[in-house]
Design a protein around this motif. Structure first.
Motif, PDB file in Angstrom:
ATOM      1  N   LYS A  28       5.302  -9.399   2.937  1.00 45.14           N
ATOM      2  CA  LYS A  28       6.245  -8.536   2.220  1.00 45.14           C
ATOM      3  C   LYS A  28       5.634  -7.172   1.926  1.00 45.14           C
ATOM      4  CE  LYS A  28       8.800 -12.304  -0.039  1.00 45.14           C
ATOM      5  NZ  LYS A  28       9.120 -12.965  -1.338  1.00 45.14           N
ATOM      6  N   VAL A  29       4.374  -7.172   1.504  1.00 48.76           N
ATOM      7  CA  VAL A  29       3.698  -5.911   1.203  1.00 48.76           C
ATOM      8  C   VAL A  29       3.552  -5.064   2.465  1.00 48.76           C
ATOM      9  CG1 VAL A  29       1.501  -4.880   0.482  1.00 48.76           C
ATOM     10  CG2 VAL A  29       2.450  -6.803  -0.808  1.00 48.76           C
ATOM     11  N   MET A  30       3.134  -5.673   3.561  1.00 46.23           N
ATOM     12  CA  MET A  30       2.933  -4.913   4.800  1.00 46.23           C
ATOM     13  C   MET A  30       4.256  -4.367   5.324  1.00 46.23           C
ATOM     14  SD  MET A  30      -0.256  -5.038   4.857  1.00 46.23           S
ATOM     15  CE  MET A  30      -0.359  -3.931   6.260  1.00 46.23           C
ATOM     16  N   ASN A  31       5.345  -5.127   5.199  1.00 57.52           N
ATOM     17  CA  ASN A  31       6.664  -4.632   5.616  1.00 57.52           C
ATOM     18  C   ASN A  31       7.088  -3.436   4.773  1.00 57.52           C
ATOM     19  OD1 ASN A  31       6.951  -6.546   7.648  1.00 57.52           O
ATOM     20  ND2 ASN A  31       7.997  -8.019   6.321  1.00 57.52           N
ATOM     21  N   ALA A  32       6.802  -3.505   3.476  1.00 51.60           N
ATOM     22  CA  ALA A  32       7.143  -2.387   2.588  1.00 51.60           C
ATOM     23  C   ALA A  32       6.327  -1.147   2.942  1.00 51.60           C
ATOM     24  CB  ALA A  32       6.908  -2.785   1.134  1.00 51.60           C
ATOM     25  N   LEU A  33       5.055  -1.345   3.304  1.00 53.68           N
ATOM     26  CA  LEU A  33       4.211  -0.206   3.678  1.00 53.68           C
ATOM     27  C   LEU A  33       4.678   0.434   4.985  1.00 53.68           C
ATOM     28  CD1 LEU A  33       0.624  -1.546   2.803  1.00 53.68           C
ATOM     29  CD2 LEU A  33       1.925   0.211   1.596  1.00 53.68           C
ATOM     30  N   ARG A  34       5.280  -0.361   5.846  1.00 54.85           N
ATOM     31  CA  ARG A  34       5.809   0.187   7.101  1.00 54.85           C
ATOM     32  C   ARG A  34       7.136   0.921   6.897  1.00 54.85           C
ATOM     33  NH1 ARG A  34       3.908  -5.014   8.864  1.00 54.85           N
ATOM     34  NH2 ARG A  34       2.155  -4.820  10.331  1.00 54.85           N
ATOM     35  N   ASP A  35       7.823   0.629   5.807  1.00 58.02           N
ATOM     36  CA  ASP A  35       9.144   1.200   5.551  1.00 58.02           C
ATOM     37  C   ASP A  35       9.015   2.646   5.053  1.00 58.02           C
ATOM     38  OD1 ASP A  35      11.702   1.867   4.666  1.00 58.02           O
ATOM     39  OD2 ASP A  35      12.129  -0.187   4.017  1.00 58.02           O
ATOM     40  N   PRO A  36       9.606   3.614   5.752  1.00 56.34           N
ATOM     41  CA  PRO A  36       9.502   5.020   5.330  1.00 56.34           C
ATOM     42  C   PRO A  36      10.110   5.279   3.950  1.00 56.34           C
ATOM     43  CG  PRO A  36      10.347   4.832   7.575  1.00 56.34           C
ATOM     44  CD  PRO A  36      10.368   3.463   7.003  1.00 56.34           C
ATOM     45  N   ALA A  37      10.975   4.391   3.479  1.00 60.00           N
ATOM     46  CA  ALA A  37      11.638   4.608   2.190  1.00 60.00           C
ATOM     47  C   ALA A  37      10.708   4.345   1.004  1.00 60.00           C
ATOM     48  CB  ALA A  37      12.876   3.714   2.080  1.00 60.00           C
ATOM     49  N   PHE A  38       9.591   3.655   1.223  1.00 57.24           N
ATOM     50  CA  PHE A  38       8.673   3.308   0.134  1.00 57.24           C
ATOM     51  C   PHE A  38       7.373   4.102   0.244  1.00 57.24           C
ATOM     52  CE2 PHE A  38      10.929  -0.897   0.706  1.00 57.24           C
ATOM     53  CZ  PHE A  38      11.730  -0.753  -0.419  1.00 57.24           C
ATOM     54  N   LYS A  44      -7.582  -6.561  -0.855  1.00 59.38           N
ATOM     55  CA  LYS A  44      -8.524  -6.477   0.260  1.00 59.38           C
ATOM     56  C   LYS A  44      -7.880  -6.918   1.561  1.00 59.38           C
ATOM     57  CE  LYS A  44     -12.658  -7.117  -2.601  1.00 59.38           C
ATOM     58  NZ  LYS A  44     -13.798  -8.017  -2.932  1.00 59.38           N
ATOM     59  N   GLU A  45      -6.987  -7.891   1.483  1.00 56.57           N
ATOM     60  CA  GLU A  45      -6.264  -8.326   2.674  1.00 56.57           C
ATOM     61  C   GLU A  45      -5.336  -7.223   3.190  1.00 56.57           C
ATOM     62  OE1 GLU A  45      -6.065 -11.187   4.713  1.00 56.57           O
ATOM     63  OE2 GLU A  45      -8.028 -11.472   3.813  1.00 56.57           O
ATOM     64  N   VAL A  46      -4.679  -6.532   2.259  1.00 51.59           N
ATOM     65  CA  VAL A  46      -3.805  -5.413   2.638  1.00 51.59           C
ATOM     66  C   VAL A  46      -4.624  -4.334   3.329  1.00 51.59           C
ATOM     67  CG1 VAL A  46      -2.364  -3.552   1.725  1.00 51.59           C
ATOM     68  CG2 VAL A  46      -2.099  -5.883   0.838  1.00 51.59           C
ATOM     69  N   ARG A  47      -5.777  -4.029   2.768  1.00 51.10           N
ATOM     70  CA  ARG A  47      -6.667  -3.026   3.374  1.00 51.10           C
ATOM     71  C   ARG A  47      -7.085  -3.463   4.780  1.00 51.10           C
ATOM     72  NH1 ARG A  47     -12.254  -3.119   3.348  1.00 51.10           N
ATOM     73  NH2 ARG A  47     -13.276  -1.137   3.846  1.00 51.10           N
ATOM     74  N   ARG A  48      -7.507  -4.722   4.901  1.00 49.90           N
ATOM     75  CA  ARG A  48      -7.937  -5.236   6.198  1.00 49.90           C
ATOM     76  C   ARG A  48      -6.818  -5.152   7.232  1.00 49.90           C
ATOM     77  NH1 ARG A  48      -7.092  -9.268   9.234  1.00 49.90           N
ATOM     78  NH2 ARG A  48      -5.644 -10.171   7.726  1.00 49.90           N
ATOM     79  N   LYS A  49      -5.613  -5.561   6.824  1.00 53.25           N
ATOM     80  CA  LYS A  49      -4.470  -5.584   7.733  1.00 53.25           C
ATOM     81  C   LYS A  49      -4.053  -4.174   8.140  1.00 53.25           C
ATOM     82  CE  LYS A  49      -1.225  -8.086   9.777  1.00 53.25           C
ATOM     83  NZ  LYS A  49      -1.576  -8.927  10.934  1.00 53.25           N
ATOM     84  N   ILE A 104      -1.895   8.325   5.101  1.00 53.15           N
ATOM     85  CA  ILE A 104      -2.937   7.852   4.188  1.00 53.15           C
ATOM     86  C   ILE A 104      -2.421   6.655   3.407  1.00 53.15           C
ATOM     87  CG2 ILE A 104      -4.477   8.491   2.287  1.00 53.15           C
ATOM     88  CD1 ILE A 104      -3.826  11.441   2.978  1.00 53.15           C
ATOM     89  N   LEU A 105      -3.282   5.655   3.221  1.00 52.44           N
ATOM     90  CA  LEU A 105      -3.002   4.559   2.298  1.00 52.44           C
ATOM     91  C   LEU A 105      -4.119   4.523   1.254  1.00 52.44           C
ATOM     92  CD1 LEU A 105      -1.514   2.057   1.287  1.00 52.44           C
ATOM     93  CD2 LEU A 105      -2.874   0.685   2.903  1.00 52.44           C
ATOM     94  N   VAL A 106      -3.732   4.624  -0.017  1.00 51.90           N
ATOM     95  CA  VAL A 106      -4.685   4.539  -1.120  1.00 51.90           C
ATOM     96  C   VAL A 106      -4.390   3.268  -1.909  1.00 51.90           C
ATOM     97  CG1 VAL A 106      -5.617   5.638  -3.188  1.00 51.90           C
ATOM     98  CG2 VAL A 106      -4.862   7.048  -1.261  1.00 51.90           C
TER      99      VAL A 106
END
Length: 582
Positions: free
Chosen positions: A165-175, A193-198, A256-258
């Motif tokens: 769910k988190v990775m899908n949201a990060l791919r979505d330009p609306a978020f 850490k998993e989000v960072r790795r992915k 960028i992802l922070v």
């Protein structure tokens, strides 16, 4: 007229006939001089290389990345020098005709042409050696170490689902700002850490940055962490200046992802130097917090996901993964109950399973009993009890003492989660630190343990008590017994331990200074007068002259004092008190 024409042609004939012939003949007859010229050029080239090499080596030791043109030049120089040396060796071993009486002109001719060509290469390399020694290397950005996934257990459905769910949201330009919230110890940092790795693995962003905020955020430290990942040196003194420098650098990146872990209150990204929103539409932020309202209300996340405790099946799967074989029926029944006591919190499951791995049945029963004591208490109490159980299962007292030392000194720096860090400090307050029978060359670090109450150096090889001991103002017990190498206790150290109740120094320090000496370097017995709470005292006094008047307070309940060769102990003290009272 004809003569003039002939005379005009002669120079051309000479130029196009005799000059080439002369040049070719020189290859055969001047080979030796050409080789000598090459040797001189090579020697000069070596000097240039050897002058540059130390600067390159120093930059490499610093971890800098050598520029390609510098590295290529050094490689070309080494190749050219090697080839030139081969030609020189070939010239020295040249063959001759007729038993060595007549030179082999054909071989000399070929060798001379090679030497001349190599000399031209050497000359070109010497010309290219115009490097600015301050610009031969640069500081590369840190490599982002991507550890293997901890979500490789197929039974952890809830964690895999949240990650997707988190990775899908990060791919979505609306978020552009997403968060995860949940209890302490539920696994938010692991998920981050998993989000960072992915994100790195899937190449979703040009730069992926991660920092820990914590309950008391240190902006400079977070800025430094981000700068390190970017290979950026922050020289600015103020947080505002450092933020501006970071912002300028991040604006150079498109995507960028922070990741900011452990948010406790509102934090403006701009104060850190993170360009966000209209300032940089390619920047996304992922947050973790214990509270949903901090994410949605204070930080303004567009989507927040709750990370709940593991289901019973997930918890058991994780427990078995860590603890190993539990096929024994008796052990399995206890292990099942122990796993349930961990309340589905990954931090507890991993800690308890790790502590009980390869333990006997009796220790499992003790652990189950300890965990059962907090059945009716809150989750936080379970966390404390479980982590203390892990501490109690450390292999030796020395290891426990070392752990406590590390936890005390670095409690503000160790990134193990706020919950865990609190427990480490809590354990330290209940415990004591012992360096019994140790060889100590430098114990000054002990001064950082401001909360320490019990300290033992019994039978250690310590030679000098650190001045930093004076900082342990909460110390209640100090044991220096049998420290026969102890020769120095700095003046005015013991006197500052105003809460000290027990002092043990038999068969130890005896270099007490006489009271009243102005140049005293060692402690005097008079300092004990400042220890108004002292109830127990064991010391050696080589000379009665060292004893000041009115040394002992009325609170002294037991003592063992050796003065010279005479010993005064607790039972004699009781007898004297009875005689005085009579």
């Amino acid at each position: 007229m004809a003569l003039d024409t002939i005379l005009a042609i002669v120079p051309m004939i000479v130029e196009y006939t005799f000059v080439p012939v002369k040049r070719h003949l020189s290859y055969a007859f001047n080979c030796g001089s050409k080789v000598e010229k090459l040797k001189n050029q090579v020697e000069n080239l070596k000097n240039q290389r050897d002058g540059l090499k130390p600067h390159v080596d120093e930059a490499t030791r610093r971890g800098d990345e050598i520029y390609a043109n510098v590295q290529n030049w050094l490689t070309s120089v080494d190749e050219a020098i090697g080839e030139a040396d081969d030609l020189v060796d070939e010239e020295q071993a040249r063959e001759s005709c007729f038993l060595g009486l007549i030179p082999n002109l054909k071989k000399r001719y070929k060798l001379s042409k090679k030497v001349e060509k190599k000399a031209q290469t050497v000359a070109e390399l010497r010309e290219k050696c115009k490097f600015d020694l301050d610009r031969i290397a640069c500081r590369p950005p840190l490599w982002q170490i991507v550890p293997p996934s901890v979500y490789n257990n197929e039974e952890l459905h809830s964690r895999i689902s949240i990650l997707e769910k988190v990775m899908n949201a990060l791919r979505d330009p609306a978020f552009n700002m997403i968060g995860v919230y949940g209890l302490g110890g539920v696994g938010k940092t692991t998920l981050a850490k998993e989000v960072r790795r992915k994100a790195i693995e899937d190449k979703l962003f040009d730069v992926v940055l991660m920092g820990t905020v914590s309950e008391t955020p240190e902006l400079r430290k977070i800025q430094g962490t981000i700068a390190d990942m970017l290979g950026l040196e922050l020289k600015e003194e103020t947080e505002e200046g450092r933020a501006c420098r970071l912002r300028q650098r991040l604006l150079q990146e498109k995507k960028i992802l922070v990741i900011l872990d452990d948010i406790w209150e509102q934090l403006e990204p701009e104060k850190l130097g993170i360009p966000f929103g209209n300032d940089h539409k390619g920047c996304k932020i992922f947050l973790t917090s214990r509270r949903e309202d901090i994410l949605s209300r204070d930080m303004g996340t567009q989507e927040s996901f709750e990370l709940r405790v593991l289901s019973e099946a997930e918890a058991w799967s994780l427990f078995v993964t860590v603890v190993g074989d539990v096929t024994n029926q008796d052990l399995r029944s206890i292990a099942t109950e122990v796993a349930k006591k961990c309340a589905g919190l990954p931090v507890l499951i991993v800690t308890v399973a790790g502590a009980l791995k390869n333990r006997d049945l009796n220790e499992w029963n003790v652990a189950l009993k300890e965990l059962s004591k907090v059945d009716n208490e809150g989750i936080q109490s379970k966390v404390y009890a479980t982590l203390k159980l892990s501490y109690n299962h450390l292999a030796s007292e020395e290891l426990k003492s070392f752990f406590l030392l590390c936890a005390q000194i670095a409690q503000s720096d160790i990134q193990i989660g706020t919950c865990c860090c609190t427990v480490w400090v809590w354990i330290c307050l209940e415990a004591k630190i012992q360096w019994n029978e140790c060889v100590l060359r430098d114990a000054s670090v002990i001064g950082e343990l401001k909360r320490l109450e019990v300290l033992s150096f019994r039978r250690s090889m310590i030679e000098e008590l650190p001045r930093e001991i004076a900082h342990l103002t909460r110390l209640k017990l100090l044991d220096l017994s049998d420290c026969d190498k102890l020769k120095v206790i700095p003046a005015n150290v013991i006197s500052r331990l105003s809460l000290l109740e027990e002092l043990y120094m038999l068969k130890s320090f005896g270099q007490w200074e006489l009271q009243g000496l102005n140049s005293s370097n060692n402690a005097s017995l008079a300092e004990l007068k400042n220890l108004s709470r002292l109830t127990t005292l064991e010391i050696d006094v080589p000379d009665v002259k060292m004893l000041p008047k009115d040394l002992f307070s009325n609170k002294l309940e037991r003592y063992d004092i050796v003065i010279g060769k005479k010993r005064y102990r607790y039972d004699e003290y009781l007898s004297s008190r009875r005689e005085d009272s009579a």
